[in-house]
Design an enzyme around this catalytic site. Structure first.
Site, PDB file in Angstrom:
ATOM      1  N   ASP A 108       0.871  -1.168   0.000  1.00 63.71           N
ATOM      2  CA  ASP A 108       0.000   0.000   0.000  1.00 63.71           C
ATOM      3  C   ASP A 108       0.915   1.226   0.000  1.00 63.71           C
ATOM      4  OD1 ASP A 108      -2.241   1.781   0.611  1.00 63.71           O
ATOM      5  OD2 ASP A 108      -1.455   1.778   2.659  1.00 63.71           O
ATOM      6  N   ASP A 127       0.033   5.149   1.222  1.00 63.74           N
ATOM      7  CA  ASP A 127      -0.108   5.996   2.410  1.00 63.74           C
ATOM      8  C   ASP A 127      -0.017   5.188   3.696  1.00 63.74           C
ATOM      9  OD1 ASP A 127      -0.355   8.331   1.039  1.00 63.74           O
ATOM     10  OD2 ASP A 127      -2.528   8.454   1.150  1.00 63.74           O
TER      11      ASP A 127
END
Length: 307
Positions: A67, A69
């Site tokens: 991922d 953020d």
């Protein structure tokens, strides 16, 4: 084809060097020209050997998938030099990839570039949950929510959301409350134009008052048969997309390419978070992290265990 190119380059260089040495020997620039040609040949040879060696030693059946953020970067911030170097060293051992909910422009910016050119540093980059997919920096496939859901239904959802957003009372509001992407719609109660400080403030406010989760419940109630999924991610927004178009969508591309082992790292791995589905998927080995430093330390421990 690669072998023929190397042979052609070799003989071209040999002929060029002989021509320079024989015909232009008295000229003062001959030595410089000859050195440049030799340097170019040597650099190409070394680069080719290093690339081939790295390719041979890499485990191409294993990928570390991240991922963005809260995993590789601070929310909406650029990747640090330390993390960038860490990932490139990891890529020498196996494949690496990114899967994020944002579009190409936002993810490219966070990875330190202004366009898909920066994606060449990764084996796979999946923007918008993998609905827009890149391999070695080149586009693989694109899915369209507009074609899948239909314009009439999309407008019904957007119009309802705009009316709901107009009645929400918050400490502050900015602009761009709805962002239409290729494979999803992004809703932000506070507005995507807010500053980083305002993002941090809204995130804390949302944890107390549940603004986004309540918005999701309202949409689920209003459109029970729309076959849509709602996923809260980042600090200020949530995504809406067809069921099955969450981050697990990207896994089909990896399976087609013969990837056998998928290590996934994300921060929103709780139920309702945009990493949840891929985190619990049977095809992945999921790891929940809270920041980039934890991501690096977890990988170091994992790699020692694996090897």
């Amino acid at each position: 084809m690669m072998l023929w190119s190397k042979i052609s380059l070799h003989f071209t260089m040999q002929i060029a060097m002989k021509t320079v040495a024989t015909d232009l020997r008295p000229h003062p620039r001959v030595k410089i020209c000859r050195q440049i040609i030799i340097s170019l040949f040597r650099n190409n040879f070394v680069h080719t050997r290093v690339t081939e060696k790295m390719s041979c030693n890499r485990d191409k059946s294993t990928i570390f998938l991240f991922d963005v953020d809260g995993t590789l970067t601070a929310p909406r911030q650029k990747i640090t030099d330390e993390m960038d170097e860490f990932l490139q060293n990891l890529r020498k051992k196996c494949c690496i990839g990114i899967v994020g909910g944002s579009d190409m422009i936002k993810i490219a910016e966070q990875m330190g570039g202004k366009g898909p050119e920066v994606f060449k540093k990764y084996d796979y980059v999946f923007t918008e949950n993998g609905l827009v997919a890149y391999k070695d920096g080149n586009i693989m496939s694109i899915m369209s929510i507009q074609q899948h859901v239909g314009e009439e239904k999309l407008q019904e959802i957007i119009n309802f959301a705009l009316h709901y957003l107009s009645e929400i009372k918050l400490p502050f509001k900015r602009g761009t409350f709805i962002e239409f992407r290729s494979g999803m719609i992004n809703f932000s109660p506070v507005g995507r134009n807010c500053t980083q400080t305002e993002r941090d403030q809204f995130e804390q406010y949302d944890k107390i008052h549940g603004i986004r989760s309540e918005f999701v419940k309202v949409l689920q109630t209003r459109f029970p048969n729309a076959n849509l999924k709602y996923s809260i991610g980042g600090q200020i927004s949530f995504d809406v997309f067809p069921v099955g178009w969450d981050k697990t969508y990207c896994l089909q591309h990896l399976e087609k390419d013969g990837i056998k082992k998928i290590f996934f790292f994300g921060d929103k791995t709780f139920e309702g978070g945009n990493d949840y589905e891929i985190f619990i998927d049977s095809r992945t080995e999921g790891y929940s992290v809270s920041n980039p430093n934890e991501t690096m330390s977890t990988i170091k421990q994992l790699w020692q265990t694996e090897t």
